[in-house]
Design an enzyme around this catalytic site. Structure first.
Site, PDB file in Angstrom:
ATOM      1  N   SER A 105       0.779  -1.064   0.032  1.00  0.00           N
ATOM      2  CA  SER A 105      -0.165   0.038  -0.055  1.00  0.00           C
ATOM      3  C   SER A 105       0.926   1.214   0.065  1.00  0.00           C
ATOM      4  O   SER A 105       0.558   2.138  -0.434  1.00  0.00           O
ATOM      5  CB  SER A 105      -1.129   0.031   1.330  1.00  0.00           C
ATOM      6  OG  SER A 105      -0.163  -0.023   2.531  1.00  0.00           O
ATOM      7  N   HIS A 141      -5.050  -3.453  -2.122  1.00  0.00           N
ATOM      8  CA  HIS A 141      -4.909  -2.424  -3.144  1.00  0.00           C
ATOM      9  C   HIS A 141      -4.834  -2.938  -4.717  1.00  0.00           C
ATOM     10  O   HIS A 141      -4.663  -2.395  -5.508  1.00  0.00           O
ATOM     11  CB  HIS A 141      -3.715  -1.569  -3.017  1.00  0.00           C
ATOM     12  CG  HIS A 141      -3.671  -0.806  -1.814  1.00  0.00           C
ATOM     13  ND1 HIS A 141      -4.240   0.210  -1.513  1.00  0.00           N
ATOM     14  CD2 HIS A 141      -3.605  -1.284  -0.148  1.00  0.00           C
ATOM     15  CE1 HIS A 141      -4.445   1.065  -0.313  1.00  0.00           C
ATOM     16  NE2 HIS A 141      -3.959  -0.119   0.427  1.00  0.00           N
ATOM     17  N   LYS A 201     -11.486   0.406  -1.777  1.00  0.00           N
ATOM     18  CA  LYS A 201     -10.469   0.859  -2.392  1.00  0.00           C
ATOM     19  C   LYS A 201     -11.053   0.963  -3.647  1.00  0.00           C
ATOM     20  O   LYS A 201     -11.927   1.783  -4.186  1.00  0.00           O
ATOM     21  CB  LYS A 201      -8.942   0.184  -2.175  1.00  0.00           C
ATOM     22  CG  LYS A 201      -8.823   0.042  -0.692  1.00  0.00           C
ATOM     23  CD  LYS A 201      -7.572  -0.014  -0.147  1.00  0.00           C
ATOM     24  CE  LYS A 201      -7.427  -0.353   1.342  1.00  0.00           C
ATOM     25  NZ  LYS A 201      -7.637   0.676   2.190  1.00  0.00           N
TER      26      LYS A 201
END
Ligand SMILES: Cc1ncc(COP(=O)(O)O)c(C=O)c1O
Length: 373
Positions: free
Chosen positions: A169, A197, A228
């Site tokens: 991340s 992610h 996300k």
């Protein structure tokens, strides 16, 4: 110049978000710190799906899933996730933080060993710390160090778990999953991979890096989030039925918390299919990443990372704070990332590219960074 300790964290309310731009205290900025990589948080199709569901159901789930908060749609989403990863089961959590804390604190026992990449997310570290297992950290993305730690310690325990993120991340680099899977097999460990992610962005079905490499069945616990690239909220783990059953019975962050509002789940289900059917969205994102790297190159700044997340490591905390302030003055919402989120002397700005960013915005940001050194 301020001392590092004087740089306090503070909340900065935004009043509006529209196509990649945000308004903070009346000032408009291009948002380069969001995790809404594909721009889905504003997708009308997904909003409509959630609103349609909301019309027919309560706003909140009204209880934990083990009471009466367990709507059928939770199960439909879990089936879709399990199918995506070719696994027996999946289980939803209210957030990635709650997933990691719940999973690790529940499944790890006394005398177990956990081998974790030194840069894994705080939620995984917290989950391990809540467990009685022994934590052994290996150097970031360094499979040789993992191997040497396995050779040194693995025989000391009956059970061992390797823990990593797939796309890191704060560094934007990608774990060497094929090699980690080989080590997991050689040393008889289980493997947990946090795809927070990477979900939506990587993989032929949008399932993440494991999905891209065809390694889903080799990873025992695949964690992903909806907050996300899928533009929503909530998280999941995909695993076998036996592990799911243990989590349902023991994971405190699942049991002792109100379930997510069901219309959020409706969004999440639609979003999962949406990214699967629209892989072109990731292509657009990668072309923007390439474009930004070229603009950075023209400014003689080489950026690391193999993804939409690009760190520019500046070292001292005050340098990262100063660079972020310079960029904000020029209309770019870029924030400093500082210890303890990243190691000491590795403070940075973290640029996250999204599908909303125009070519002009990418070029201007690269120029502003180039001039800021
Ligand atoms: C790797 C990783 N795992 C888990 C989380 C937590 O996810 P959530 O925001 O859904 O709590 C994050 C969020 O920053 C993350 O980066």
């Amino acid at each position: 110049m301020k001392m590092a300790s004087e740089y306090k964290r503070s909340l900065k309310p935004i009043s509006k978000r529209d196509k990649g731009k945000i308004v903070v205290k009346g000032q408009e900025y291009w948002d380069f710190s969001t995790n809404d990589y594909l721009g889905l948080a504003e997708a009308e199709e997904l909003k409509n799906e959630a609103l349609l569901y909301l019309k027919e159901h309560t706003f909140g789930a009204t209880a934990s899933r083990l009471l009466s908060g367990d709507y059928e749609i939770f199960h439909r989403l879990e089936e879709a996730i399990a199918a995506l990863y070719k696994k027996e089961a999946a289980l939803l959590f209210n957030s990635g933080y709650q997933a990691n804390v719940g999973i690790l604190s529940t499944l790890l026992n006394k005398n177990d060993l956990v081998f974790a990449d030194r840069y894994v997310h705080a939620s995984m570290v917290d989950g391990i710390k809540l467990s009685p297992a022994k934590l052994i950290r290996y150097r970031h993305n360094n499979v040789l160090d993992l191997k040497s730690k396995l050779a040194k310690y693995r025989h000391k325990a009956t059970r061992a778990l390797i823990v990593t993120e797939s796309l890191f991340s704060m560094d934007g680099d990608i774990a060497l999953l094929e090699k980690i899977v080989a080590l997991k097999k050689d040393y008889g460990c289980s493997l947990m991979v946090d795809e927070a992610h990477a979900v939506g962005v990587f993989g032929q079905n949008g399932g993440g890096i494991g999905n891209e490499l065809g390694l889903e069945t080799e990873v025992d616990l695949i964690v992903g989030t909806f907050g996300k690239a899928l533009g929503s909220f909530g998280a999941f783990v995909s695993c076998n039925s036996e592990l799911k059953n243990r989590l349902v019975n023991k994971a405190r962050s699942l049991i002792y918390s109100t379930a997510l509002p069901p219309h959020i789940i409706a969004w999440n289900l639609k979003a999962l299919n949406f990214v699967k059917e629209n892989r072109g969205l990731a292509e657009v994102l990668f072309s923007k990443v390439r474009q930004f790297k070229e603009f950075m190159h023209l400014n003689q700044v080489i950026v690391d990372g193999q993804s939409q997340i690009m760190p520019i490591v500046l070292g001292a905390e005050e340098k990262a704070v100063a660079m972020a302030e310079t960029l904000q003055k020029k209309g770019f919402w870029v924030l400093p990332i500082r210890p303890p989120t990243v190691p000491k002397d590795m403070a940075r700005i973290r640029i996250s590219i999204t599908n909303h960013h125009s070519e002009e915005a990418l070029r201007k940001l690269a120029d502003a960074i180039g001039n800021g050194f």
